[in-house]
Design a protein around this motif. Structure first.
Motif, PDB file in Angstrom:
ATOM      1  N   ASP A   1       0.793  -1.015  -0.091  1.00 52.21           N
ATOM      2  CA  ASP A   1      -0.054  -0.353   0.089  1.00 52.21           C
ATOM      3  C   ASP A   1       0.801   1.501   0.245  1.00 52.21           C
ATOM      4  O   ASP A   1       2.124   1.068  -0.150  1.00 52.21           O
ATOM      5  CB  ASP A   1      -1.130   0.329   0.939  1.00 52.21           C
ATOM      6  N   VAL A   2       0.121   2.645   0.484  1.00 51.68           N
ATOM      7  CA  VAL A   2       1.524   3.701   0.267  1.00 51.68           C
ATOM      8  C   VAL A   2       1.040   4.299   1.394  1.00 51.68           C
ATOM      9  O   VAL A   2       0.511   5.191   1.774  1.00 51.68           O
ATOM     10  CB  VAL A   2       0.872   4.482  -0.667  1.00 51.68           C
ATOM     11  N   SER A   3       1.200   3.463   2.746  1.00 53.40           N
ATOM     12  CA  SER A   3       1.399   3.937   3.550  1.00 53.40           C
ATOM     13  C   SER A   3       2.488   4.945   4.032  1.00 53.40           C
ATOM     14  O   SER A   3       3.367   4.429   3.231  1.00 53.40           O
ATOM     15  CB  SER A   3       1.465   2.617   4.926  1.00 53.40           C
ATOM     16  N   GLY A   4       2.555   5.604   4.637  1.00 53.57           N
ATOM     17  CA  GLY A   4       3.774   6.845   5.119  1.00 53.57           C
ATOM     18  C   GLY A   4       3.836   8.048   4.164  1.00 53.57           C
ATOM     19  O   GLY A   4       3.203   7.556   3.425  1.00 53.57           O
ATOM     20  N   ASN A   5       5.300   8.220   4.263  1.00 52.18           N
ATOM     21  CA  ASN A   5       5.814   9.119   3.386  1.00 52.18           C
ATOM     22  C   ASN A   5       6.366   7.988   1.978  1.00 52.18           C
ATOM     23  O   ASN A   5       6.822   7.316   2.022  1.00 52.18           O
ATOM     24  CB  ASN A   5       6.224  10.094   3.663  1.00 52.18           C
ATOM     25  N   PRO A   6       6.461   8.423   1.202  1.00 53.86           N
ATOM     26  CA  PRO A   6       7.119   7.659  -0.687  1.00 53.86           C
ATOM     27  C   PRO A   6       8.240   8.123  -0.455  1.00 53.86           C
ATOM     28  O   PRO A   6       8.611   9.313   0.347  1.00 53.86           O
ATOM     29  CB  PRO A   6       6.606   8.499  -1.874  1.00 53.86           C
ATOM     30  N   ASP A   7       9.354   6.986  -0.883  1.00 50.96           N
ATOM     31  CA  ASP A   7      11.074   6.943  -0.417  1.00 50.96           C
ATOM     32  C   ASP A   7      11.051   8.102  -1.463  1.00 50.96           C
ATOM     33  O   ASP A   7      12.063   8.912  -1.126  1.00 50.96           O
ATOM     34  CB  ASP A   7      11.168   5.589  -1.161  1.00 50.96           C
TER      35      ASP A   7
ATOM     36  N   CYS B   1       4.696  12.039  -8.759  1.00 46.65           N
ATOM     37  CA  CYS B   1       4.366  11.257  -8.859  1.00 46.65           C
ATOM     38  C   CYS B   1       5.533   9.863  -7.120  1.00 46.65           C
ATOM     39  O   CYS B   1       6.863  11.217  -7.360  1.00 46.65           O
ATOM     40  CB  CYS B   1       5.211   9.826  -9.283  1.00 46.65           C
ATOM     41  N   GLY B   2       4.650   9.827  -6.454  1.00 47.16           N
ATOM     42  CA  GLY B   2       5.499   9.699  -5.154  1.00 47.16           C
ATOM     43  C   GLY B   2       5.973   7.956  -5.353  1.00 47.16           C
ATOM     44  O   GLY B   2       4.514   6.952  -5.722  1.00 47.16           O
ATOM     45  N   ARG B   3       6.779   7.165  -5.422  1.00 44.62           N
ATOM     46  CA  ARG B   3       7.697   6.374  -5.658  1.00 44.62           C
ATOM     47  C   ARG B   3       7.733   5.464  -4.089  1.00 44.62           C
ATOM     48  O   ARG B   3       8.627   5.514  -3.265  1.00 44.62           O
ATOM     49  CB  ARG B   3       8.214   6.169  -5.855  1.00 44.62           C
ATOM     50  N   TYR B   4       7.088   4.499  -3.942  1.00 45.64           N
ATOM     51  CA  TYR B   4       6.439   3.280  -2.966  1.00 45.64           C
ATOM     52  C   TYR B   4       8.175   2.488  -3.191  1.00 45.64           C
ATOM     53  O   TYR B   4       7.292   1.215  -3.694  1.00 45.64           O
ATOM     54  CB  TYR B   4       5.899   3.709  -2.126  1.00 45.64           C
ATOM     55  N   HIS B   5       9.516   2.546  -2.701  1.00 43.70           N
ATOM     56  CA  HIS B   5      10.641   1.711  -3.459  1.00 43.70           C
ATOM     57  C   HIS B   5      10.461   0.369  -2.743  1.00 43.70           C
ATOM     58  O   HIS B   5      10.520   0.207  -1.656  1.00 43.70           O
ATOM     59  CB  HIS B   5      11.243   2.591  -3.211  1.00 43.70           C
ATOM     60  N   ASP B   6      10.258  -0.717  -3.813  1.00 47.52           N
ATOM     61  CA  ASP B   6      10.191  -2.529  -3.322  1.00 47.52           C
ATOM     62  C   ASP B   6       9.711  -2.768  -1.918  1.00 47.52           C
ATOM     63  O   ASP B   6      10.158  -3.123  -0.991  1.00 47.52           O
ATOM     64  CB  ASP B   6      12.215  -1.949  -2.839  1.00 47.52           C
TER      65      ASP B   6
END
Length: 164
Positions: free
Chosen positions: A23-29, A37-42
């Motif tokens: 999911d996209v919890s927290g801040n994007p990496d 665009c926020g990347r939520y990595h790996d």
């Protein structure tokens, strides 16, 4: 006599023994595409003993409560990620291994925007969307040889929506 199971919220901590919550919890990496665009990595630990990762599309029939749980499966040669292609919740049914068969199942209910990645060898129920269209992208092992074990319960479980 059938045992009744109730869904619990899908959280990182509760699901950690079985895999990853996607999911996209927290801040994007990091921010990419000129900050649009926020990347939520790996977010998932893909794990394959052989073969390669592939992306398939599954379309599963939606279910309604009460739901009969009479079988669980696992994939000993690879992890398996389920990414819903709609914003509808689905059930995630898992169990710890107890001497080669599933222990007491746990049932989680996703919220819109959540997917899961089952660790290699994790016992899990079949894909259980609660609403149509039941469309999922699935990332799993593509390769030679069997990668499926099934366990049929002598006494099935019933999954109810909530405790009365």
């Amino acid at each position: 006599m059938t045992q009744i199971l109730y869904p619990e919220p899908l959280t990182d901590d509760a699901f950690a023994p079985f895999g990853d919550v996607l999911d996209v919890s927290g801040n994007p990496d990091k921010m990419i595409n000129a900050g649009l665009c926020g990347r939520y990595h790996d977010r998932a630990k893909l794990d394959f003993s052989s073969g390669r990762a592939g992306i398939s599309i599954f379309q599963a029939q939606s279910r309604s409560f009460p739901i009969l749980l009479d079988m669980m499966e696992r994939h000993p040669d690879g992890s398996q990620a389920f990414l819903p292609m709609s914003f509808d919740p689905f059930l995630v049914i898992v169990a710890k291994d107890e001497v080669g068969q599933p222990g007491l199942p746990r049932v989680f209910c996703t919220v819109p925007g959540q997917g899961v990645n089952y660790r290699r060898g994790t016992w899990h129920g079949v894909l259980t969307p609660l609403h149509a269209p039941g469309l999922f992208a699935v990332v799993d092992r593509i390769g030679a040889g069997p990668n499926l074990e099934e366990h049929w319960f002598t006494t099935p479980f019933t999954i109810e929506n909530d405790k009365k």
